[in-house]
Enzyme design. Structure first.
Site, short mmCIF file in Angstrom:
data_model
loop_
_atom_site.label_atom_id
_atom_site.label_comp_id
_atom_site.label_asym_id
_atom_site.label_seq_id
_atom_site.Cartn_x
_atom_site.Cartn_y
_atom_site.Cartn_z
N HIS A 1 -3.40 6.56 3.51
CA HIS A 1 -3.80 5.59 3.19
C HIS A 1 -5.26 4.78 3.96
CE1 HIS A 1 -4.38 1.36 1.17
NE2 HIS A 1 -3.73 1.06 2.33
N CYS B 1 1.23 -1.82 -0.42
CA CYS B 1 0.14 -0.20 0.09
C CYS B 1 0.70 0.96 0.28
CB CYS B 1 -1.09 -0.19 1.56
SG CYS B 1 -1.89 -2.03 1.31
N ASN C 1 -10.08 -0.79 0.67
CA ASN C 1 -8.85 -0.02 0.50
C ASN C 1 -8.34 -0.28 -1.17
OD1 ASN C 1 -6.33 -0.42 0.97
ND2 ASN C 1 -6.91 -1.36 2.36
N1 ACO Z 1 -18.54 -9.11 9.02
C1 ACO Z 1 -19.03 -10.16 10.53
N2 ACO Z 1 -17.95 -10.34 11.25
C2 ACO Z 1 -16.64 -10.26 10.87
C3 ACO Z 1 -16.16 -10.19 9.87
C4 ACO Z 1 -16.99 -9.18 8.39
N3 ACO Z 1 -16.90 -8.47 7.42
N4 ACO Z 1 -14.80 -10.43 9.73
C5 ACO Z 1 -14.50 -11.01 11.12
N5 ACO Z 1 -16.17 -10.70 11.79
C6 ACO Z 1 -15.10 -11.46 12.91
C7 ACO Z 1 -14.58 -12.27 14.07
O1 ACO Z 1 -14.79 -13.57 12.92
C8 ACO Z 1 -14.67 -11.82 15.06
O2 ACO Z 1 -16.10 -13.13 15.87
P1 ACO Z 1 -14.99 -13.40 17.09
O3 ACO Z 1 -15.00 -12.48 18.07
O4 ACO Z 1 -16.51 -14.54 17.09
O5 ACO Z 1 -14.53 -14.12 16.50
C9 ACO Z 1 -15.34 -9.69 15.26
O6 ACO Z 1 -15.93 -10.20 13.92
C10 ACO Z 1 -14.66 -9.52 15.77
O7 ACO Z 1 -13.14 -9.80 14.73
P2 ACO Z 1 -12.05 -8.80 15.12
O8 ACO Z 1 -10.92 -8.97 13.75
O9 ACO Z 1 -11.57 -8.75 16.10
O10 ACO Z 1 -11.79 -7.18 14.52
P3 ACO Z 1 -11.53 -6.18 14.24
O11 ACO Z 1 -12.50 -5.03 15.42
O12 ACO Z 1 -10.07 -5.71 15.14
O13 ACO Z 1 -11.73 -5.77 12.92
C11 ACO Z 1 -10.35 -5.27 10.90
C12 ACO Z 1 -10.96 -6.06 11.64
C13 ACO Z 1 -10.99 -4.54 10.13
C14 ACO Z 1 -9.79 -6.61 9.79
C15 ACO Z 1 -8.96 -4.32 12.11
O14 ACO Z 1 -8.62 -5.77 12.47
C16 ACO Z 1 -8.46 -3.51 10.56
O15 ACO Z 1 -8.56 -3.21 10.01
N6 ACO Z 1 -7.02 -4.27 10.52
C17 ACO Z 1 -5.70 -3.60 9.68
C18 ACO Z 1 -6.56 -4.40 8.26
C19 ACO Z 1 -5.28 -3.06 7.21
O16 ACO Z 1 -5.71 -2.13 7.25
N7 ACO Z 1 -5.16 -4.35 6.07
C20 ACO Z 1 -4.88 -3.56 5.18
C21 ACO Z 1 -3.59 -3.59 5.09
S1 ACO Z 1 -2.66 -3.09 3.45
C22 ACO Z 1 -2.26 -3.98 2.56
O17 ACO Z 1 -0.93 -3.83 2.28
C23 ACO Z 1 -2.67 -5.08 1.93
#
Ligand code: ACO
Length: 320
Positions: free
Chosen positions: A244, A110, A274
């Site tokens: 980003h 990214c 994203n």
């Molecule tokens: N819909 C519903 N529930 C979901 C979804 C979804 N799409 N995705 C995950 N969940 C569930 C999980 O299974 C989990 O359930 P559980 O507690 O029963 O296990 C629950 O939601 C909470 O999941 P978390 O991972 O704790 O959610 P969090 O609040 O951390 O948000 C997220 C997840 C959005 C991915 C966050 O961690 C984040 O933004 N991380 C950074 C990601 C990012 O920016 N990536 C890009 C990198 S750039 C690149 O180079 C590609």
């Protein structure tokens, strides 16, 4: 002598996929996605080739700059997945524009566009180039496992471009990595060599969301401090922040300590998701076209991504 941004362009796939569309085949909801990420919809490739979007955005950027392809000295493309492993996307863009200048792709996930800008700065500063075309294009939809709700809801496809010309504009730039080969990972194809004893990893983007979140908040905050110090500015002196577009919660958390007026922080994540390397480029073009920036405005671009990479650049806007 460094560069200024002479023109910008972008192109998005026609197909728009909303959160409700995803909820038709995934155990997810618009409410979960919007509150955790800020994303409402994303553009997704269907029949178009990524190359076509990259070329279209490059042509728009050249038109915007009033430049002819013959003025370009170097083409850099930020992408994690061109249409072909070889030729590079940069060579495909060069072919469409009719150039014969050096052209290569760069994968810094990214942060790719910021890495390209710093390479352009090096080429221009040492007199090897007067005009550099930076293109970014990502086909994230083709890297995802569309049954994995924790990743496929986050990303979108798109392309953008900018023409950088020799002159005053770039005020500071900082790139870094905190190498980590697990937090964000997309395996490559292993092929069918009868000699290969390596197992094929699952061909889909894998991500430790929590780990990436922590890295992102620290890295973006640190990079902002570093580039501001390099430019002799404070975060309050910046007119526009272009972070980003990974997640609004990450953006809010990384900027919180600087107490920045929220109206200075530009977003398109709700509409585009994203788009990896191309997020900041499309964001820049969309706000430039709206007439948001004025000559002399200071823009801070900051990003993090797989690798783990991070970086920031401060630019003084030259156009009205
Ligand atoms: N819909 C519903 N529930 C979901 C979804 C979804 N799409 N995705 C995950 N969940 C569930 C999980 O299974 C989990 O359930 P559980 O507690 O029963 O296990 C629950 O939601 C909470 O999941 P978390 O991972 O704790 O959610 P969090 O609040 O951390 O948000 C997220 C997840 C959005 C991915 C966050 O961690 C984040 O933004 N991380 C950074 C990601 C990012 O920016 N990536 C890009 C990198 S750039 C690149 O180079 C590609």
């Amino acid at each position: 002598m460094s560069f200024y941004i002479a023109g910008t362009g972008s192109a998005l796939p026609e197909k728009v996929v909303t959160n409700d569309d995803l909820a038709q085949f995934l155990d997810t909801s618009d409410e979960w996605i919007v509150t955790r990420t800020g994303i409402r919809q994303r553009h997704v490739l269907t029949g178009e080739r990524l190359t076509d979007l990259a070329v279209e955005s490059a042509k728009i950027a050249l038109r915007d700059a009033g430049a002819d392809p013959s003025e370009i000295d170097l083409i850099l493309c930020a992408t994690m997945r061109a249409d072909t492993v070889t030729p590079s996307l940069a060579c495909a863009v060069g072919e469409a524009l009719g150039t014969t200048v050096p052209a290569f792709d760069l994968n810094a996930a990214c942060v790719g566009v910021l890495y390209c800008m710093e390479i352009a700065d090096a080429f221009i500063s040492c007199g090897k180039a007067k005009a550099v075309l930076v293109v970014s294009a990502e086909a994230m939809s083709k890297l995802l496992d569309w049954t994995d709700r924790s990743t496929c809801v986050l990303f979108g496809d798109g392309a953008g471009a900018m023409l950088l010309r020799a002159g005053e504009g770039r005020l500071a730039g900082e790139l870094s990595t905190r190498p980590d080969t697990r937090a964000i990972r997309m395996p490559n194809i292993e092929g069918n060599s009868p000699y290969n004893r390596t197992e094929q990893e699952k061909l889909a983007l894998q991500m430790d969301g929590g780990e990436v979140y922590k890295f992102a908040v620290n890295a973006m905050g640190r990079n902002i401090e570093q580039v501001c110090a390099q430019a002799g500015l404070t975060p309050a002196d910046i007119d526009w922040y272009l972070p980003h577009q990974a997640n609004v919660r990450i953006i809010d958390a990384s900027l919180k300590k600087f107490r920045i007026d929220k109206s200075k922080v530009l977003l398109n994540i709700a509409d585009c998701g994203n788009m990896s390397a191309t997020s900041v480029m499309v964001l820049l073009d969309q706000y430039a076209k709206k007439g948001t920036f004025h000559s002399g405005d200071k823009l801070l671009l900051v990003a993090f991504g797989g690798g783990l990479t991070s970086g920031a650049v401060i630019i003084e806007w030259k156009k009205n």
